[in-house]
Scaffold this active site. Structure first.
Site, short mmCIF file in Angstrom:
data_model
loop_
_atom_site.label_atom_id
_atom_site.label_comp_id
_atom_site.label_asym_id
_atom_site.label_seq_id
_atom_site.Cartn_x
_atom_site.Cartn_y
_atom_site.Cartn_z
N ALA A 34 0.81 -1.23 0.00
CA ALA A 34 0.00 0.00 0.00
C ALA A 34 0.84 1.28 0.00
O ALA A 34 0.60 2.20 -0.80
CB ALA A 34 -0.93 -0.01 1.20
N LYS A 81 -0.45 -16.33 -0.51
CA LYS A 81 0.90 -15.74 -0.49
C LYS A 81 1.20 -15.14 0.88
O LYS A 81 2.37 -14.97 1.26
CB LYS A 81 1.10 -14.75 -1.62
CG LYS A 81 0.27 -13.47 -1.56
CD LYS A 81 0.85 -12.40 -0.68
CE LYS A 81 -0.18 -11.37 -0.32
NZ LYS A 81 0.27 -10.42 0.69
N ASN A 115 3.41 -9.02 6.89
CA ASN A 115 3.49 -10.40 7.38
C ASN A 115 4.95 -10.83 7.55
O ASN A 115 5.32 -11.46 8.53
CB ASN A 115 2.79 -11.36 6.40
CG ASN A 115 1.27 -11.28 6.52
OD1 ASN A 115 0.70 -11.69 7.52
ND2 ASN A 115 0.65 -10.72 5.51
N GLN A 148 -2.75 -10.81 8.05
CA GLN A 148 -3.69 -11.80 7.52
C GLN A 148 -3.08 -13.19 7.48
O GLN A 148 -3.78 -14.20 7.48
CB GLN A 148 -4.13 -11.39 6.11
CG GLN A 148 -4.75 -10.00 6.04
CD GLN A 148 -6.20 -9.98 6.45
OE1 GLN A 148 -7.10 -10.07 5.64
NE2 GLN A 148 -6.43 -9.87 7.75
N1 LIG Z 1 -1.75 -3.13 3.20
C1 LIG Z 1 -1.40 -3.63 2.04
O1 LIG Z 1 -0.32 -3.31 1.52
C2 LIG Z 1 -2.30 -4.57 1.32
C3 LIG Z 1 -3.38 -5.15 1.95
N2 LIG Z 1 -4.18 -6.01 1.24
C4 LIG Z 1 -5.33 -6.65 1.87
O2 LIG Z 1 -6.36 -5.67 2.04
C5 LIG Z 1 -7.19 -6.01 3.14
C6 LIG Z 1 -7.35 -4.79 4.01
O3 LIG Z 1 -6.10 -4.39 4.47
P1 LIG Z 1 -5.69 -2.89 4.77
O4 LIG Z 1 -6.50 -1.95 3.99
O5 LIG Z 1 -4.24 -2.82 4.55
O6 LIG Z 1 -6.08 -2.72 6.29
P2 LIG Z 1 -5.11 -2.47 7.54
O7 LIG Z 1 -4.58 -3.76 8.02
O8 LIG Z 1 -4.10 -1.43 7.20
O9 LIG Z 1 -6.07 -1.84 8.59
C7 LIG Z 1 -7.01 -2.56 9.35
C8 LIG Z 1 -8.35 -1.94 9.12
O10 LIG Z 1 -9.34 -2.70 9.78
C9 LIG Z 1 -10.20 -1.79 10.46
N3 LIG Z 1 -10.87 -2.47 11.55
C10 LIG Z 1 -10.43 -2.71 12.80
N4 LIG Z 1 -11.37 -3.35 13.51
C11 LIG Z 1 -12.42 -3.54 12.69
C12 LIG Z 1 -13.68 -4.14 12.82
N5 LIG Z 1 -14.06 -4.72 13.95
N6 LIG Z 1 -14.51 -4.13 11.76
C13 LIG Z 1 -14.15 -3.59 10.60
N7 LIG Z 1 -12.96 -2.99 10.42
C14 LIG Z 1 -12.10 -2.98 11.44
C15 LIG Z 1 -9.30 -0.68 10.89
O11 LIG Z 1 -10.02 0.47 11.20
C16 LIG Z 1 -8.47 -0.51 9.65
O12 LIG Z 1 -9.13 0.28 8.73
C17 LIG Z 1 -6.49 -7.19 3.82
O13 LIG Z 1 -7.13 -8.39 3.44
C18 LIG Z 1 -5.08 -7.18 3.26
O14 LIG Z 1 -4.50 -8.46 3.18
C19 LIG Z 1 -3.96 -6.28 -0.06
C20 LIG Z 1 -2.93 -5.69 -0.73
C21 LIG Z 1 -2.01 -4.81 -0.09
O1 LIG Z 2 -0.78 -8.05 0.08
C1 LIG Z 2 0.16 -7.32 0.21
C2 LIG Z 2 1.00 -6.90 -0.92
O2 LIG Z 2 0.51 -7.35 -2.13
C3 LIG Z 2 0.51 -6.78 1.52
O3 LIG Z 2 0.98 -7.80 2.28
P1 LIG Z 2 1.18 -7.58 3.83
O4 LIG Z 2 -0.17 -7.61 4.45
O5 LIG Z 2 2.06 -8.70 4.25
O6 LIG Z 2 1.84 -6.24 3.96
#
Ligand SMILES: NC(=O)C1=CN([C@@H]2O[C@H](COP(=O)(O)OP(=O)(O)OC[C@H]3O[C@@H](n4cnc5c(N)ncnc54)[C@H](O)[C@@H]3O)[C@@H](O)[C@H]2O)C=CC1
Ligand SMILES: O=C(CO)COP(=O)(O)O
Length: 695
Positions: free
Chosen positions: A492, A543, A608, A642
């Site tokens: 992100a 992954k 992770n 995750q």
């Molecule tokens: N961060 C990254 O670089 C990437 C993340 N993802 C995936 O995107 C998905 C979301 O991740 P992020 O946006 O990075 O989130 P994050 O891990 O940065 O933040 C957690 C989020 O969950 C919320 N939260 C906390 N408790 C909660 C509850 N009870 N109900 C609903 N929301 C709650 C928080 O307010 C926050 O917005 C995950 O599945 C992750 O694997 C995919 C690609 C990249």
């Molecule tokens: O999905 C992701 C990158 O593609 C982010 O992975 P992490 O949750 O391990 O930062």
């Protein structure tokens, strides 16, 4: 263009007769209007709204032009009642009766039908082209055929006779047609705005058809507009052959073809309706024959008279909507309201890209999107204030993606139900453990539109007694809507800095895929379309386990060869797991950004990996009490891991199906994080899997 008079239409020289009975029109419309009338369809009033519905005295006195503000709660046949009776009645009165004024603008009902159209059928001559093909071809051949044309228009000659006569004097060869096409390329013949309109319709997933004209001349136009040949209903030319069987001279048109006859358009419409299960079909044309396509059993649901080239009062006054410019239709196309469900790091980086796209698109009248993007924020405090208020004031999220401006057109909302209420396009990006609760709340509130589309950016899966469920499947199942996924090597923070990245949009419907691609694609973010939802989504999910393994390796201080071994084995197990569950998963999916690229990016730069490295170091230094939960809190400031959860979920499936030995890396990682074997067993995953628990 009007080329013939219809035997079914009253004409000055014919006695007026009743219009055809349309027993199945109401039935056809019942389906088409269901969506409009069930109360979930809310047209976006800007930039186009119904005009003059209350001011026009004619509209007040006539049901067809009455405001349809009640239609959203009335029965499904009400649009039939609203649109059709006047058209039929005026036809029954014949052309001798005074013509009602032509519509001044679309009523609400007309607008709703236009926006809900599944298919739009265009007449060709003088509707999408600035000219009439036979006129132009005649002129090209040095002829003046005005007389014949006018006879055809006032109905003293029928359509096939007219065509045959005009053709006979045309006397052209195949080379003449080729030369005509060269000298009159589609781009030159097309009416301004039609290319943009067709493209905007197709982007919205609406099918476009052409009716009328001659295949030889219409097909190049269709190709130019990106309309497939199967969507062209046109007459064919028939040629006189020489002794070698080579065409030498245009003899006649294929008189067996329906387009030759006055009833050609209704037949084309009937064929379209038979072939495709469209709810709403719109006909756009300038002639009586085009109008017939609506006033017929199983015909179109709405008739728009395009009068930009030729305006015909007889047709205009019976149309549902009269326009002189395609821009007006373009402005009235539906714009999609985009809503992001999630506000973590990736949700913020993603909403930023989407908001850039909608802001950019909104500069054009053809924009498919509403400029403002709503973001549902799981509320929490920042510096004593609600995070939502902070975001709306400062346009950034200081907790999850600090220092990155989201865009002024991102509007944060902490009420999930309110945020999702108007959504046409729903983007889900919350950690996977919260997704079931979110979907259940939305379903209970019944706010998600039935025709909304969803995409999931969440990486994770749900394990139930019946077996694993992808998050996209859960969204589709609980909310009853189409769900694509966007997966890729997408750290992100890097994307927030606009570093070059790519992702796949895996879709179940290609039209939806194209729409999502349009929304997410940025100069720094390339989107590949992939028709493999399970392959992309399971890769993106698994992954995270591999990244945990890589982090454990980093914690041990392993070298590049060993880390590459973990990554390769991880990719191989990802593929095997996907194929075991979904044999149709494509091999090339693993070479896309959602496969090998995400394994690499996450195993070097992800959360992770980082937390697992720290956990491993602490364990190896003798801290046996340290947990991933502790480190998540300590290191991630609210962000969620995750991989550990996914490892538990996947292991449940492996045990349940007796697959543990087939997935030695996944099984070893699971045993390490649960303290069953020591972290250094990551380098001996092939043996670790067969070892008994060390607990
Ligand atoms: N961060 C990254 O670089 C990437 C993340 N993802 C995936 O995107 C998905 C979301 O991740 P992020 O946006 O990075 O989130 P994050 O891990 O940065 O933040 C957690 C989020 O969950 C919320 N939260 C906390 N408790 C909660 C509850 N009870 N109900 C609903 N929301 C709650 C928080 O307010 C926050 O917005 C995950 O599945 C992750 O694997 C995919 C690609 C990249
Ligand atoms: O999905 C992701 C990158 O593609 C982010 O992975 P992490 O949750 O391990 O930062």
């Amino acid at each position: 263009m009007i080329l013939g008079s219809s035997p079914t239409l009253p004409h000055a020289s014919h006695p007026a007769r009743p219009g055809p009975a349309r027993p199945d029109r109401a039935a056809a419309l019942a389906g088409s209007t269901r969506q409009l009338l069930r109360g979930t369809f809310r047209p976006n009033p800007a930039p186009c709204s119904a005009k003059g519905t209350a001011k026009d005295p004619f509209q007040l006195s006539n049901p067809r032009f009455s405001s349809s503000s009640n239609s959203s709660t009335s029965s499904s046949s009400s649009v039939t009642r609203v649109l059709q009776p006047l058209r039929a009645a005026s036809l029954e009165q014949g052309v001798t009766a005074p013509l009602p004024p032509r519509p001044q603008g679309p009523t609400d009902t007309v607008l709703e039908l236009w926006q809900a159209a599944d298919a739009v059928v265009f007449d060709v001559d003088s509707t999408i082209t600035r000219d009439d093909t036979l006129d132009s071809l005649g002129k090209f051949m040095g002829l003046k055929d005005e007389v014949l044309r006018h006879e055809a228009m006032d109905g003293t000659m029928n359509l096939p006779d007219t065509m045959a006569e005009r053709l006979a004097i045309m006397n052209c060869s195949p080379e003449d047609i080729q030369q005509f096409l060269l000298e009159h390329p589609p781009k030159e013949r097309l009416v301004p705005g039609v290319e943009e309109l067709v493209s905007a319709l197709r982007t919205r997933g609406k099918e476009v058809f052409l009716t009328g004209g001659f295949r030889e001349v219409v097909l190049p136009i269709a190709e130019h507009l990106g309309i497939p040949a199967k969507n062209v209903f046109a007459n064919s030319m028939s040629w006189e052959l020489d002794d070698k069987g080579q065409p030498v001279r245009l003899k006649e048109f294929d008189m067996t073809h329906p387009a030759t006859h006055s009833q050609g358009k209704p037949q084309a419409l009937a064929r379209i309706r038979r072939q495709y299960p469209y709810n709403n079909v719109v006909m756009i044309g300038d002639g009586i024959s085009d109008l017939e396509a609506v006033n017929t059993t199983g015909g179109a649901d709405l008739f728009i008279h395009y009068g930009g080239v030729a305006e015909h009062p007889q047709v205009a006054s019976r149309s549902d909507w009269f326009v002189r410019s395609f821009d007006e239709l373009m402005r009235c196309l539906k714009r999609y309201k985009v809503v992001m469900i999630g506000s973590g790091a990736w949700a913020c980086a993603a909403v930023r890209m989407v908001a850039q796209s909608t802001a950019e698109a909104s500069r054009s009248p053809a924009s498919s999107f509403v400029k403002d993007v709503t973001m549902w924020v799981h509320e929490e405090k920042h510096s004593g204030r609600n995070l939502t208020e902070y975001i709306n004031e400062h346009h950034d999220n200081p907790i999850y993606l600090p220092g990155v401006s989201l865009g002024e057109n991102v509007v944060a909302n902490n009420n999930l139900i309110d945020a999702a209420r108007d959504a046409d396009l729903l983007i889900f990006c919350a950690p996977h453990q919260f997704m079931h609760g979110i979907c259940k709340q939305l379903a209970a509130a019944r706010v998600v539109k039935r025709d909304a589309k969803a995409i999931s950016l969440t990486k994770g899966m749900r394990v139930r007694a019946e077996g694993p469920q992808l998050i996209s499947q859960m969204i589709s199942r609980i909310l009853g809507i189409d769900c694509s996924v966007l997966m890729g090597a997408n750290i992100a923070a890097d994307i927030g800095r606009e570093e070059l990245s790519e992702a796949v949009v895996a879709y179940s419907s290609r039209d939806a895929g194209i729409l999502w691609q349009q929304l997410f694609q940025r100069p720094y973010f390339a989107i590949n379309l992939l028709p493999d939802v399970p392959g992309a989504e399971i890769s993106g999910t698994l992954k995270n386990i591999v990244a945990v393994g890589a982090g454990i390796g980093d914690g041990l201080g392993i070298g590049s060869n060993s880390k590459a071994t973990i990554l390769r084995q991880g990719l191989s197990e990802m593929r095997k797991f996907c194929k075991n569950l979904y044999p149709s998963v494509r091999d090339d999916t693993f070479f896309e950004s959602c496969g090998v690229a995400d394994v690499i990016a996450s195993s070097y730069g992800g959360r992770n990996r980082r937390v697992s490295e720290a956990w491993c170091k602490r364990r190896m230094s003798g801290d046996t009490q340290i947990t991933f939960d502790d480190l998540e809190r300590e290191m991630l400031n609210g962000q969620k891991l995750q991989g550990v959860l996914t490892s538990d979920e996947v292991q449940e499936i492996l045990i349940e199906r007796g697959w543990e030995l087939d997935f030695p890396l996944f099984t070893t990682i699971h045993r390490i994080i649960h303290g069953e074997v020591s972290p250094d067993m990551i380098l001996r995953f092939r043996e670790a899997v067969s070892m008994k628990s060390l607990k």
